[in-house]
Design a protein around this motif. Structure first.
Motif, PDB file in Angstrom:
ATOM      1  N   GLN A 274     -22.041  75.504  20.822  1.00  0.00           N
ATOM      2  CA  GLN A 274     -20.718  75.055  21.271  1.00  0.00           C
ATOM      3  C   GLN A 274     -20.735  73.627  21.806  1.00  0.00           C
ATOM      4  OE1 GLN A 274     -19.272  77.215  24.775  1.00  0.00           O
ATOM      5  NE2 GLN A 274     -21.384  77.719  25.300  1.00  0.00           N
ATOM      6  N   PHE A 275     -21.953  73.109  22.106  1.00  0.00           N
ATOM      7  CA  PHE A 275     -22.059  71.754  22.616  1.00  0.00           C
ATOM      8  C   PHE A 275     -22.572  70.765  21.571  1.00  0.00           C
ATOM      9  CE2 PHE A 275     -23.075  74.147  26.741  1.00  0.00           C
ATOM     10  CZ  PHE A 275     -21.732  74.217  27.083  1.00  0.00           C
ATOM     11  N   ALA A 276     -22.865  71.248  20.381  1.00  0.00           N
ATOM     12  CA  ALA A 276     -23.480  70.418  19.341  1.00  0.00           C
ATOM     13  C   ALA A 276     -22.615  69.206  18.996  1.00  0.00           C
ATOM     14  CB  ALA A 276     -23.733  71.250  18.089  1.00  0.00           C
ATOM     15  N   GLY A 277     -23.216  68.037  19.094  1.00  0.00           N
ATOM     16  CA  GLY A 277     -22.535  66.814  18.742  1.00  0.00           C
ATOM     17  C   GLY A 277     -21.547  66.307  19.768  1.00  0.00           C
ATOM     18  N   LEU A 278     -21.358  67.069  20.857  1.00  0.00           N
ATOM     19  CA  LEU A 278     -20.383  66.686  21.877  1.00  0.00           C
ATOM     20  C   LEU A 278     -21.028  66.388  23.229  1.00  0.00           C
ATOM     21  CD1 LEU A 278     -17.599  69.285  21.018  1.00  0.00           C
ATOM     22  CD2 LEU A 278     -17.588  66.834  20.513  1.00  0.00           C
ATOM     23  N   VAL A 279     -22.069  67.132  23.573  1.00  0.00           N
ATOM     24  CA  VAL A 279     -22.771  66.894  24.833  1.00  0.00           C
ATOM     25  C   VAL A 279     -24.150  66.323  24.515  1.00  0.00           C
ATOM     26  CG1 VAL A 279     -23.616  67.873  26.992  1.00  0.00           C
ATOM     27  CG2 VAL A 279     -21.548  68.808  25.933  1.00  0.00           C
ATOM     28  N   HIS A 280     -24.493  65.230  25.159  1.00  0.00           N
ATOM     29  CA  HIS A 280     -25.727  64.509  24.849  1.00  0.00           C
ATOM     30  C   HIS A 280     -26.528  64.280  26.127  1.00  0.00           C
ATOM     31  CE1 HIS A 280     -24.093  63.519  20.829  1.00  0.00           C
ATOM     32  NE2 HIS A 280     -22.943  63.513  21.486  1.00  0.00           N
ATOM     33  N   HIS A 281     -27.831  64.369  25.985  1.00  0.00           N
ATOM     34  CA  HIS A 281     -28.741  64.197  27.116  1.00  0.00           C
ATOM     35  C   HIS A 281     -29.478  62.875  26.985  1.00  0.00           C
ATOM     36  CE1 HIS A 281     -32.717  64.780  29.180  1.00  0.00           C
ATOM     37  NE2 HIS A 281     -31.916  65.223  30.118  1.00  0.00           N
ATOM     38  N   VAL A 282     -29.515  62.121  28.088  1.00  0.00           N
ATOM     39  CA  VAL A 282     -30.287  60.878  28.122  1.00  0.00           C
ATOM     40  C   VAL A 282     -31.612  61.175  28.813  1.00  0.00           C
ATOM     41  CG1 VAL A 282     -30.424  58.550  29.066  1.00  0.00           C
ATOM     42  CG2 VAL A 282     -28.280  59.373  28.114  1.00  0.00           C
ATOM     43  N   ASP A 283     -32.694  60.997  28.090  1.00  0.00           N
ATOM     44  CA  ASP A 283     -34.037  61.261  28.607  1.00  0.00           C
ATOM     45  C   ASP A 283     -34.751  59.931  28.790  1.00  0.00           C
ATOM     46  OD1 ASP A 283     -36.620  62.063  29.187  1.00  0.00           O
ATOM     47  OD2 ASP A 283     -36.717  63.570  27.587  1.00  0.00           O
ATOM     48  N   TYR A 284     -34.928  59.515  30.032  1.00  0.00           N
ATOM     49  CA  TYR A 284     -35.599  58.240  30.298  1.00  0.00           C
ATOM     50  C   TYR A 284     -36.816  58.434  31.200  1.00  0.00           C
ATOM     51  CZ  TYR A 284     -32.236  58.599  34.159  1.00  0.00           C
ATOM     52  OH  TYR A 284     -31.478  59.047  35.199  1.00  0.00           O
ATOM     53  N   ARG A 285     -37.448  59.595  31.086  1.00  0.00           N
ATOM     54  CA  ARG A 285     -38.663  59.838  31.865  1.00  0.00           C
ATOM     55  C   ARG A 285     -39.721  58.780  31.556  1.00  0.00           C
ATOM     56  NH1 ARG A 285     -39.415  66.114  30.435  1.00  0.00           N
ATOM     57  NH2 ARG A 285     -38.177  65.416  28.630  1.00  0.00           N
ATOM     58  N   GLY A 286     -40.254  58.181  32.600  1.00  0.00           N
ATOM     59  CA  GLY A 286     -41.287  57.169  32.449  1.00  0.00           C
ATOM     60  C   GLY A 286     -40.764  55.764  32.281  1.00  0.00           C
ATOM     61  N   VAL A 287     -39.444  55.601  32.186  1.00  0.00           N
ATOM     62  CA  VAL A 287     -38.864  54.284  31.939  1.00  0.00           C
ATOM     63  C   VAL A 287     -38.921  53.397  33.181  1.00  0.00           C
ATOM     64  CG1 VAL A 287     -36.695  53.088  31.452  1.00  0.00           C
ATOM     65  CG2 VAL A 287     -37.408  54.998  30.014  1.00  0.00           C
ATOM     66  N   VAL A 288     -38.644  53.965  34.342  1.00  0.00           N
ATOM     67  CA  VAL A 288     -38.653  53.167  35.576  1.00  0.00           C
ATOM     68  C   VAL A 288     -40.070  52.729  35.920  1.00  0.00           C
ATOM     69  CG1 VAL A 288     -38.114  53.158  38.043  1.00  0.00           C
ATOM     70  CG2 VAL A 288     -36.574  54.314  36.429  1.00  0.00           C
ATOM     71  N   GLY A 289     -41.040  53.597  35.634  1.00  0.00           N
ATOM     72  CA  GLY A 289     -42.435  53.258  35.934  1.00  0.00           C
ATOM     73  C   GLY A 289     -42.758  53.431  37.410  1.00  0.00           C
ATOM     74  N   ASP A 290     -43.940  53.039  37.804  1.00  0.00           N
ATOM     75  CA  ASP A 290     -44.382  53.219  39.180  1.00  0.00           C
ATOM     76  C   ASP A 290     -43.930  52.099  40.112  1.00  0.00           C
ATOM     77  OD1 ASP A 290     -45.633  55.521  38.421  1.00  0.00           O
ATOM     78  OD2 ASP A 290     -47.681  54.732  38.537  1.00  0.00           O
ATOM     79  N   ASN A 291     -43.604  50.944  39.567  1.00  0.00           N
ATOM     80  CA  ASN A 291     -43.407  49.763  40.412  1.00  0.00           C
ATOM     81  C   ASN A 291     -41.968  49.302  40.536  1.00  0.00           C
ATOM     82  OD1 ASN A 291     -46.287  49.498  40.785  1.00  0.00           O
ATOM     83  ND2 ASN A 291     -46.394  48.588  38.745  1.00  0.00           N
TER      84      ASN A 291
END
Length: 321
Positions: A274-291
Motif C-alpha cells: 500500500q506504500f509502494a512508490g509513495l512512501v520513501h525512506h532516506v538512509d544516510y547511515r555513516g554520512v555524518v561520520g565521526d567528526n
C-alpha cells in the motif's frame, strides 16, 4: 550593540537573514544536551541589562517556525516562483533554530537580500519544532491542514528520535552492564526497546495511511537518523552510565545497533504494497561520520549539509524534477 526590542524585531522579521541572527543569540549551555534547546541573547551584540534571566529568550522555537512560514509565503507568492512546494514536519533535525543549518535549511535556502534567488528551487512550509515527539506529531492535525492548504508534491517527516531519548528514556531500553558476562552490543538492547520500536513503526504506519487516504498522489519521505556518538550528555551518555555502560566504544556500538534497527524497521514498513512508490525512506547511515557532530544528537552544519544533499537527491529521484 542593539537593544532587546531590536533583537525581537529582527527575530520576527523574515527578511532578516538567518546569518545575521546567528551573531545575536547563543545556545544556552545548560540545554546543550537537551533535545529542545534554549537560547540567550549574545551579550557581545545585545544589551541584556534590562532582560530577565541573563538574557534567556522565550519562544525561539515558535518564532523560528513562524519565520520559515513567512519566508515560504514570500517565495511561493512571488509571481516568478517556478519551484517545488514541500510541507515538512518533525523534530530538531528539521528545525534547530538559528544556531545550526538543519536539513530544512539545506533544502530551503531563502535569501531575503535577493528576492529572485531560489525561485526555481524548493519552498518548504515547515511545521517542525525542536523537541517534537512522533506521537504528538501524529495526534495533531496540523499536517493534514497544511497539505490541504499548500498542495505540495512532497511531504517530509522526521520523528522518533526524541521519543527514544526524552527524559533519559534511553536507559529503559538497556540491560545492566555485567563484567562477568561476555555480551555483544546487541545483547544490551532489552525487550522494552522492541516494544518501543513497534510503537514507533505503528505511528508511522498510521500517519502514512491517514495522509495517503486523503492525498493519494502525495510523495512521503522519512528517515532513521545517523550513528550518533555518546559524549557524556543527558540524552545518550549519561543514561547509558546509569546502566554502568561507560566504555565509549561500547556506548558507540550500542547506539549503532539502535540506529540500524530503527532504519531497518522503517525500510521493512515501506515494503508494504500500500506504500509502494509513495512512501520513501532516506538512509544516510555513516554520512555524518565521526567528526561532524555538534552534540550527541545533532550534526554540525557540515554534517547537515551531507544529509541535506541526500534528501535533495531523493526528492529529485521520486519527483523526476
Amino acid at each position: 550593540m542593539i537593544s532587546p526590542g531590536e533583537l525581537r524585531q529582527k527575530l520576527i522579521n523574515p527578511r532578516v537573514p538567518d546569518s545575521e541572527l546567528r551573531d545575536l543569540v547563543l545556545l544556552d549551555e545548560e540545554s546543550r544536551d537537551n533535545f529542545e534547546p534554549l537560547f540567550r541573547a549574545n551579550p557581545d551584540t545585545v544589551d541584556i541589562r534590562s532582560m530577565a534571566l541573563d538574557g534567556l529568550l522565550a519562544g525561539v522555537n515558535r518564532v523560528a517556525r513562524e519565520r520559515r512560514q513567512l519566508q515560504y509565503k514570500l517565495r511561493v507568492n512571488n509571481p516568478f516562483f517556478r519551484g517545488q512546494k514541500i510541507v515538512s514536519e518533525g523534530d530538531s533535525w528539521f528545525q534547530f533554530p538559528l544556531i545550526l543549518q538543519d536539513v530544512i535549511d539545506q533544502l530551503f535556502r531563502f535569501n531575503p537580500l535577493d528576492p529572485l534567488d531560489g525561485l526555481d528551487g524548493y519552498a518548504v512550509f515547515s511545521l517542525g519544532a525542536a523537541g517534537d515527539l512522533l506521537r504528538d506529531i501524529v495526534n495533531e492535525d496540523e499536517i493534514t491542514q497544511a497539505i490541504e492548504a499548500e498542495k505540495p508534491e512532497v511531504f517530509l517527516i522526521s520523528g522518533g528520535g526524541n521519543d527514544l531519548v526524552a527524559d533519559g528514556n534511553l536507559a529503559n531500553f538497556l540491560n545492566q552492564f555485567d563484567s562477568e558476562k561476555e555480551r555483544t552490543p546487541e545483547d544490551y538492547i532489552n525487550e522494552e526497546f522492541d516494544v518501543f520500536l513497534r510503537e514507533i513503526i505503528q505511528l508511522y504506519r498510521d500517519i502514512f495511511i491517514r495522509l495517503l487516504s486523503r492525498f493519494p498522489n502525495l510523495k512521503i519521505i522519512f528517515h532513521g537518523y545517523d550513528y550518533a556518538i555518546p559524549n557524556n550528555g543527558n540524552s545518550l551518555g549519561k543514561p547509558m552510565e546509569t546502566r554502568d555502560i561507560t566504555d565509549p566504544d561500547l556506548q558507540k556500538d550500542i547506539i549503532r545497533v539502535i540506529i540500524d534497527r530503527l532504519n531497518e524497521a522503517q525500510i521493512s514498513l515501506i515494503e508494504d504494497v500500500q506504500f509502494a512508490g509513495l512512501v520513501h525512506h532516506v538512509d544516510y547511515r555513516g554520512v555524518v561520520g565521526d567528526n561532524n557532530w555538534f552534540d550527541e544528537l545533532h550534526p554540525n552544519d557540515k554534517g547537515f549539509k551531507a544529509v541535506g544533499n541526500i534528501f535533495d537527491k531523493k526528492i529529485k529521484d521520486i519527483t523526476r524534477r
